[in-house]
Design a protein around this motif. Structure first.
Motif: not given
Lengths: 348, 348
Positions: A38-66
């Motif tokens: 809950x604390x994390x979700x609240x912080x997400x809302x407060x900061x307006x965070x959304x994931x950076x796909x480029x970073x996620x894709x780099x780390x997960x070795x995927x591209x996220x696209x078809x």
DNA sequence: GCACGGCTTGTAATCGTTTACAAGCCCCTA
DNA sequence: TAGGGGCTTGTAAACGATTACAAGCCGTGC
């Protein structure tokens, strides 16, 4: 407020936890304690965070696209199919890239560029005319992302695919015309090497035989699925001395071009010639006369292809590598008994 | 051979230089010595290296993609425009993502999701019906990527855009009909709030006045750009006691639906009623009678929109924030002098 | 002989996430 | 009381590129 967009670090600071915990709270909520979550979700809302796909894709070795490879982006036939693909893919977090295989001089080079698992997590190939050798080379050269065929396919490769029962569509068309009393049936075919052309022509020939007719070469017209080629075939039909009383067209676009050109020459459809199309595109029901045609479930085809691909990307083995969707005949008003049967009734 | 795909590290090792040098050799070849550059290129070929976009994007804080927001992916009207967009964008290293703004229940949420510079480096919005408030909220909430309108637009926002001269298209249509002798001209309009509908209807009304006619409410039919709405308008036309002798339709799809439905009721086009469309889609030249229509340069429209966006993304200021492309009338055979002028000649 | 500047190259930090590993805590059992 | 196991969390190392900064080399001018 804040200029900079929020990162996972900001969320972690606000929530008073580590970035690892934030990441876990978002991707695998089950493993973090409820209060933390809950604390994390609240912080997400407060900061307006959304994931950076480029970073996620780099780390997960995927591209996220078809990537969907279609012969030609501008061809409206694919739009509804792609809509089905996108609808299935996007809830799963994949975005759909659409590329064409035939426009531009270096089309082959671009195609090879897509046969690389760094460009996309998966490929849907709608073009059966890609030389098998290119694909095979791509397959051996480097890690290839999961691939499925849709609509069209390439023989001799063990690649899963989704398609419709093309031969059955042709059989339905012939059966319908034969049922109306036609014994002289021609065929306006697709581009010669195309697998759809071949399957439909094969189903056509087989159905003719089953109804005791035989295929006549001069009643077979080569087309390329376009309106123009339909209009061109009409010229050839007009030039014939001995004409078929019905024509089965391998696509609705060709059927529309064919009918339109005939009408401009004073030929009446279906009185002078019956016409059956293939695809059931939107316009088919709105031209005059409305076109009798073979419906193929385009949205579903896109959805199934996307579903197949998602299974492959998830590493699952497919329950069915070859999905064949059923077709059905849509009877409208471009078909009627032949003129010699004038006493008969119109198409039911 | 090698299972793993090559990274810049592999290239560096093979070429005997540092990764920095490899990166420079590839992105700014001018600054590295010629011998080094050749060694790097050779190593690239040997290893089969291609850049990992996710890594590049992460470091450069960009996404490498542009999102096109269309009302409905399945609408073939956009396919040719998007083809122009893709053709312009892809040489510059951008890939095109296509998303629809109207399908699905949470369409608005998804739209807001795209209004975020982490999702895309640029946006092309083809939908003028997005509530201005949503867009304004998006604009203020977080860093928004460069945005251009294409085809449609939203009033009151200072956003660059590319469109055609919609009013002029309507004027051309009316002038053509008036030139044939029509004095009773109706209008099949697009969806009520739509900016295209409004512009075309305004141009229509203005042109009527210029030719000494006045707009009659009962001769104005509401449509929504679809075939079905054209067919529906045909019903309304048939029910009229006092009918217009010509109808200007705000889209070719509606015109096709309109003409098709009329013909099925035995009404002849253009003998009984002349019809002008708008767009010049492929089928317009192939129906019977071929449709007189207003051509809009769809491929060019896509190219120009993409070019505008690329300028914005490059941080340049635009020479023209509002690009208006010209339209032209394509005279075919769905228009002719009205029946009362029967002595006159057909459309040239 | 020395300082300087231009050209080329390497070192290392950085982008923002995910995740292997380890560790802390608490409870339960022997 | 020690030990084990389950639950939760933090530390820190990746992922693969770009790029600021510094440094080496070499020639030139004084």
């Amino acid at each position: 407020m804040n200029r900079r967009t929020a990162t996972i670090q900001d969320v972690a600071r606000v929530a008073g936890v580590s970035t690892a915990t934030v990441s876990r709270a978002l991707s695998t909520p089950g493993v973090v304690a409820e209060t933390t979550r809950k604390a994390v979700f609240a912080a997400v809302r407060e900061t307006g965070y959304t994931v950076n796909q480029a970073a996620r894709n780099l780390r997960q070795r995927r591209t996220g696209s078809v990537v969907a490879l279609v012969p030609n982006i501008a061809n409206p036939f694919f739009s509804r199919i792609l809509s089905g693909v996108a609808a299935t893919l996007s809830p799963a977090g994949y975005s759909l890239l659409i590329a064409d295989t035939q426009s531009g001089p270096e089309a082959e080079a671009r195609l090879m560029g897509y046969l690389d698992d760094r460009r996309a997590d998966g490929l849907i190939l709608f073009d059966g005319s890609v030389p098998r050798a290119h694909l095979a080379r791509g397959l051996s050269a480097r890690p290839l992302p999961p691939l499925v065929f849709a609509c069209e396919w390439i023989g001799g490769l063990d690649v899963p695919g989704v398609r419709i029962d093309n031969a059955e569509g042709a059989r339905l068309a012939v059966a319908h015309l034969a049922g109306l009393g036609h014994t002289r049936i021609g065929h306006l075919a697709g581009p010669p090497g195309n697998v759809l052309s071949i399957s439909r022509a094969a189903g056509f020939a087989e159905a003719l035989k089953a109804h005791g007719m035989e295929k006549r070469e001069e009643w077979t017209f080569d087309g390329d699925f376009t309106l123009d080629s339909g209009a061109f075939a009409a010229q050839r039909w007009l030039e014939l001395g001995d004409r078929p009383t019905a024509v089965f067209c391998a696509s609705d676009e060709m059927a529309c071009g064919f009918v339109g050109a005939l009408q401009r020459h004073g030929v009446r459809v279906p009185e002078d010639v019956s016409v059956v199309g293939f695809d059931n595109i939107e316009i088919a029901g709105h031209v005059s006369p409305p076109l009798t045609t073979v419906r193929q479930p385009r949205t579903e085809l896109g959805e199934r292809a996307a579903a197949q691909l998602m299974s492959l990307m998830a590493g699952k083995t497919l329950e069915a590598r070859e999905v064949v969707l059923p077709v059905e005949l849509v009877e409208r008003e471009s078909t009627a008994p032949p003129a010699s049967h004038a006493a008969g009734d119109a198409a039911s």
